[in-house]
Design a protein around this motif. Structure first.
Motif, PDB file in Angstrom:
ATOM      1  N   PHE A  41       0.828  -1.205   0.000  1.00 12.91           N
ATOM      2  CA  PHE A  41       0.000   0.000   0.000  1.00 12.91           C
ATOM      3  C   PHE A  41       0.863   1.256   0.000  1.00 12.91           C
ATOM      4  O   PHE A  41       0.569   2.226  -0.710  1.00 12.91           O
ATOM      5  N   TRP A  44       1.976   1.670  -3.475  1.00 15.34           N
ATOM      6  CA  TRP A  44       0.853   1.934  -4.385  1.00 15.34           C
ATOM      7  C   TRP A  44       0.342   3.364  -4.257  1.00 15.34           C
ATOM      8  O   TRP A  44       0.024   4.012  -5.252  1.00 15.34           O
ATOM      9  N   ARG A  45       0.294   3.873  -3.037  1.00 13.46           N
ATOM     10  CA  ARG A  45      -0.265   5.206  -2.828  1.00 13.46           C
ATOM     11  C   ARG A  45       0.621   6.310  -3.400  1.00 13.46           C
ATOM     12  O   ARG A  45       0.188   7.453  -3.531  1.00 13.46           O
ATOM     13  N   LYS A  50      -1.991   8.323  -6.431  1.00 11.31           N
ATOM     14  CA  LYS A  50      -1.547   9.233  -5.380  1.00 11.31           C
ATOM     15  C   LYS A  50      -2.571  10.318  -5.056  1.00 11.31           C
ATOM     16  O   LYS A  50      -2.936  10.526  -3.894  1.00 11.31           O
ATOM     17  N   VAL A  53      -5.748   8.930  -3.395  1.00 11.76           N
ATOM     18  CA  VAL A  53      -5.516   8.477  -2.020  1.00 11.76           C
ATOM     19  C   VAL A  53      -5.438   9.676  -1.080  1.00 11.76           C
ATOM     20  O   VAL A  53      -6.042   9.676   0.000  1.00 11.76           O
ATOM     21  N   GLU A  57      -8.181  10.391   1.886  1.00 11.41           N
ATOM     22  CA  GLU A  57      -7.618  10.503   3.231  1.00 11.41           C
ATOM     23  C   GLU A  57      -7.997  11.844   3.852  1.00 11.41           C
ATOM     24  O   GLU A  57      -8.422  11.914   5.020  1.00 11.41           O
ATOM     25  N   ALA A  72      -5.349   1.848   4.542  1.00 11.58           N
ATOM     26  CA  ALA A  72      -4.897   0.737   3.694  1.00 11.58           C
ATOM     27  C   ALA A  72      -5.882  -0.419   3.734  1.00 11.58           C
ATOM     28  O   ALA A  72      -6.144  -1.064   2.712  1.00 11.58           O
TER      29      ALA A  72
END
Length: 222
Positions: A41, A44-45, A50, A53, A57, A72
Motif C-alpha cells: 500500500f 501503491w499510494r 496518489k 488516495v 484521506e 490501507a
C-alpha cells in the motif's frame, strides 16, 4: 606431471566451493515471503493513485473518521486478495461514494468497538472485478463503499462474539440503519445502508441473532 595433477585438483576444489556458495546463496530466495500488504500500500499510494488516495484521506479526516481504522485496510478488497488473480489489492472508490463510509466508521467507533473491543478489517472497498472474484452480490454494499467485513482483535470465541453483536444490533441497528452479517468463525459484516441481518448463507433466517426489537427486512447476499 605432479604440478599438473595438483593444479587440476585445486581447480576441482575451487569449482566445488564456488558451486556450494552459489547454491547456498540461492536457497533462501526461494522461500522469501510475499511482500506485506502495508508495504504494498505504501508503494501503491505513491503511484498513479496518489492524488485519489490523498483526496480520500483528507476527506475522511475532515469528517472526523480518518483515524478510526487504517486507510490501507479500508481500500483493500480482501485479506485474501492474492487468490483473486484478475483484481488488484487496492482501489479508491469514485468520489461520489465517499460519504457512504462515514456513518459506517462512526458506528464502528462509537457503538461497535465499545462492545466488541478493537477490530481489524478483512474486507473493505471492492471494485466490480474484486467483488465478482469474491462472489459478492451484484448489489453488495462493499461496491457502494458502505460496508466493512471485520474480525475482533482480541481472541473472542464465536459464541462470545455473537453474544455481544446481537444485543448491540437489537439496541442500535434500526436507529443507525445497520446491516449485520455474521459469517464463519468470527468474521462479520457491518454497513449502514439498511437495517437487516443475515448469517453464513446470506439469508435472514440463518442469522445467529434470535430476536430483534424491530424485525429487520430480509436482505439479499451482501
Amino acid at each position: 606431471m605432479r604440478r599438473a595433477l595438483v593444479a587440476a585438483l585445486l581447480l576441482i576444489v575451487a569449482a566445488a566451493a564456488g558451486w556450494a556458495l552459489l547454491t547456498r546463496s540461492v536457497a533462501p530466495i526461494i522461500g522469501v515471503a510475499p511482500q506485506k500488504d502495508a508495504d504494498l500500500f505504501a508503494a501503491w499510494r505513491l503511484g498513479a493513485a496518489k492524488d485519489d488516495v490523498v483526496g480520500i484521506e483528507t476527506y475522511l479526516k475532515s469528517r472526523g473518521v480518518g483515524d478510526v481504522l487504517p486507510l490501507a485496510d479500508i481500500l483493500r478488497s480482501d485479506a485474501r486478495w492474492r487468490r483473486c488473480k484478475a483484481g488488484q489489492p487496492f482501489a479508491v472508490p469514485p468520489r461520489v461514494l465517499w460519504p457512504a463510509m462515514v456513518p459506517t466508521l462512526r458506528y464502528i467507533r462509537d457503538e461497535l468497538v465499545p462492545v466488541t473491543g478493537p477490530v481489524r478489517i478483512v474486507s473493505g472497498y471492492r471494485d466490480p472485478v474484486a467483488n465478482s472474484c469474491f462472489k459478492g452480490a451484484k448489489a453488495s454494499r462493499h461496491l457502494r463503499f458502505a460496508a466493512l467485513d471485520l474480525e475482533p482483535v482480541a481472541p473472542l470465541s464465536r459464541d462470545d462474539l455473537i453474544a455481544r453483536l446481537c444485543p448491540l444490533h437489537t439496541r442500535t441497528g434500526a436507529r443507525f440503519d445497520v446491516g449485520l452479517g455474521i459469517y464463519a468463525v468470527t468474521r462479520f459484516h457491518i454497513d449502514t445502508a439498511g437495517y437487516r441481518r443475515w448469517g453464513a448463507d446470506y439469508h435472514a433466517a440463518s442469522s445467529p441473532c434470535q430476536t430483534l426489537t424491530v424485525p429487520p427486512r430480509p436482505s439479499p447476499r451482501t
